[in-house]
Design a protein around this motif. Structure first.
Motif, mmCIF file in Angstrom:
data_model
loop_
_atom_site.group_PDB
_atom_site.id
_atom_site.type_symbol
_atom_site.label_atom_id
_atom_site.label_comp_id
_atom_site.label_asym_id
_atom_site.label_seq_id
_atom_site.Cartn_x
_atom_site.Cartn_y
_atom_site.Cartn_z
ATOM 1 N N UNK A 1 0.750 -1.170 -0.012
ATOM 2 C CA UNK A 1 -0.169 -0.073 0.094
ATOM 3 C C UNK A 1 0.733 1.400 -0.203
ATOM 4 N N UNK A 2 1.960 1.122 0.625
ATOM 5 C CA UNK A 2 2.971 2.367 0.841
ATOM 6 C C UNK A 2 3.518 2.728 -0.613
ATOM 7 N N UNK A 3 3.769 1.545 -1.446
ATOM 8 C CA UNK A 3 4.215 1.642 -2.780
ATOM 9 C C UNK A 3 3.088 2.483 -3.592
ATOM 10 N N UNK A 4 1.934 1.910 -3.600
ATOM 11 C CA UNK A 4 0.763 2.528 -4.396
ATOM 12 C C UNK A 4 0.719 3.806 -4.017
ATOM 13 N N UNK A 5 0.791 4.228 -2.619
ATOM 14 C CA UNK A 5 0.360 5.808 -2.266
ATOM 15 C C UNK A 5 1.926 6.681 -2.765
ATOM 16 N N UNK A 6 3.004 6.007 -2.890
ATOM 17 C CA UNK A 6 3.868 6.806 -3.651
ATOM 18 C C UNK A 6 3.642 7.011 -4.964
ATOM 19 N N UNK A 7 3.094 6.069 -5.593
ATOM 20 C CA UNK A 7 2.865 6.366 -7.224
ATOM 21 C C UNK A 7 1.737 7.484 -7.202
ATOM 22 N N UNK A 8 0.900 6.987 -6.363
ATOM 23 C CA UNK A 8 -0.148 8.036 -6.609
ATOM 24 C C UNK A 8 0.163 9.628 -6.401
ATOM 25 N N UNK A 9 0.933 9.651 -5.253
ATOM 26 C CA UNK A 9 1.470 10.987 -5.169
ATOM 27 C C UNK A 9 2.434 11.525 -5.998
ATOM 28 N N UNK A 10 3.037 10.658 -6.863
ATOM 29 C CA UNK A 10 4.010 11.160 -7.981
ATOM 30 C C UNK A 10 3.134 11.474 -8.929
ATOM 31 N N UNK A 11 2.030 10.765 -9.169
ATOM 32 C CA UNK A 11 1.347 11.128 -10.547
ATOM 33 C C UNK A 11 0.266 12.351 -10.034
ATOM 34 N N UNK A 12 -0.129 12.515 -8.876
ATOM 35 C CA UNK A 12 -1.478 13.406 -8.937
ATOM 36 C C UNK A 12 -0.746 14.831 -8.146
ATOM 37 N N UNK A 13 0.402 14.515 -7.159
ATOM 38 C CA UNK A 13 0.943 15.713 -6.429
ATOM 39 C C UNK A 13 2.607 15.734 -6.799
ATOM 40 N N UNK A 14 2.823 15.599 -7.909
ATOM 41 C CA UNK A 14 4.282 15.647 -8.232
ATOM 42 C C UNK A 14 5.369 16.646 -7.810
ATOM 43 N N UNK A 15 5.038 17.809 -7.690
ATOM 44 C CA UNK A 15 5.650 18.968 -7.186
ATOM 45 C C UNK A 15 5.823 18.784 -5.644
ATOM 46 N N UNK A 16 4.929 18.634 -4.841
ATOM 47 C CA UNK A 16 5.096 18.235 -3.544
ATOM 48 C C UNK A 16 5.726 16.912 -3.080
ATOM 49 N N UNK A 17 5.843 16.341 -3.965
ATOM 50 C CA UNK A 17 6.431 14.742 -3.774
ATOM 51 C C UNK A 17 7.908 15.014 -4.072
ATOM 52 N N UNK A 18 8.196 15.741 -5.318
ATOM 53 C CA UNK A 18 9.622 15.814 -5.616
ATOM 54 C C UNK A 18 10.278 16.769 -4.441
ATOM 55 N N UNK A 19 9.758 17.720 -3.963
ATOM 56 C CA UNK A 19 10.008 18.621 -2.873
ATOM 57 C C UNK A 19 10.339 17.875 -1.598
ATOM 58 N N UNK A 20 9.364 17.037 -1.226
ATOM 59 C CA UNK A 20 9.686 15.878 -0.137
ATOM 60 C C UNK A 20 10.890 15.130 -0.364
ATOM 61 N N UNK A 21 10.809 14.732 -1.437
ATOM 62 C CA UNK A 21 12.380 14.107 -1.871
ATOM 63 C C UNK A 21 13.683 14.877 -1.513
ATOM 64 N N UNK A 22 13.549 16.232 -2.235
ATOM 65 C CA UNK A 22 14.681 17.020 -2.077
ATOM 66 C C UNK A 22 15.019 17.352 -0.642
ATOM 67 N N UNK A 23 13.922 17.483 0.272
ATOM 68 C CA UNK A 23 14.247 18.081 1.441
ATOM 69 C C UNK A 23 14.801 16.550 2.561
ATOM 70 N N UNK A 24 14.339 15.539 1.955
ATOM 71 C CA UNK A 24 14.900 14.254 2.681
ATOM 72 C C UNK A 24 16.383 13.805 2.224
ATOM 73 N N UNK A 25 16.706 14.148 0.931
ATOM 74 C CA UNK A 25 18.274 14.002 0.382
ATOM 75 C C UNK A 25 19.122 15.053 0.915
ATOM 76 N N UNK A 26 18.634 16.204 1.039
ATOM 77 C CA UNK A 26 19.400 17.228 1.773
ATOM 78 C C UNK A 26 19.555 17.174 3.270
ATOM 79 N N UNK A 27 18.601 16.388 4.008
ATOM 80 C CA UNK A 27 18.741 16.182 5.477
ATOM 81 C C UNK A 27 19.611 14.931 5.480
ATOM 82 N N UNK A 28 19.714 13.976 4.550
ATOM 83 C CA UNK A 28 20.424 12.861 4.756
ATOM 84 C C UNK A 28 22.203 13.228 4.383
#
Length: 124
Positions: free
Chosen positions: A95-122
């Motif tokens: 279900x988590x994989x499906x949610x990520x796919x949904x977020x990428x398709x429908x809320x792409x900007x927010x999803x990518x910003x979250x990835x960038x923030x996680x990358x910066x923090x890591x």
């Protein structure tokens, strides 16, 4: 010969009640769709299959077997808490994989910003 195939790919010989031919499988899938439509009232069942996957087919196979619904209930009663937790963890991961796919398709900007923030923090 089938040892190198992906696990759970060929289940018709291991699970009693699963059809072994293509024509029988089509009827089996139709029965699953009909049952879902009767329960939910929805025509589209894609999300249902993606979410519950092979568990839907196992349930239908058990209901069709000699034990029927009573057999399913007794089999569920024999599941250990450890087995249930393992199955639930697998389900949540799917279900988590499906949610990520949904977020990428429908809320792409927010999803990518979250990835960038996680990358910066890591990275820091």
């Amino acid at each position: 010969m089938t040892a190198s195939l992906r696990p759970h790919l060929i289940q018709c010989y291991e699970v009693v009640g699963l059809p072994r031919t293509n024509n029988d499988m089509e009827g089996f899938i139709r029965a699953i769709k009909t049952r879902y439509r009767g329960v939910s009232g929805r025509k589209n069942w894609n999300r249902y299959v993606l979410r519950y996957g092979r568990r839907v087919a196992y349930d239908e196979a058990q209901v069709r077997s000699a034990g029927g619904a009573a057999g399913v209930n007794s089999a569920v009663g024999q599941v250990t808490p450890k087995q249930w937790r393992g199955g639930r963890a697998e389900q949540r991961a799917r279900q988590e994989d499906q949610l990520k796919q949904y977020r990428f398709r429908h809320k792409r900007v927010t999803f990518l910003q979250g990835l960038e923030e996680r990358w910066t923090a890591a990275a820091s």
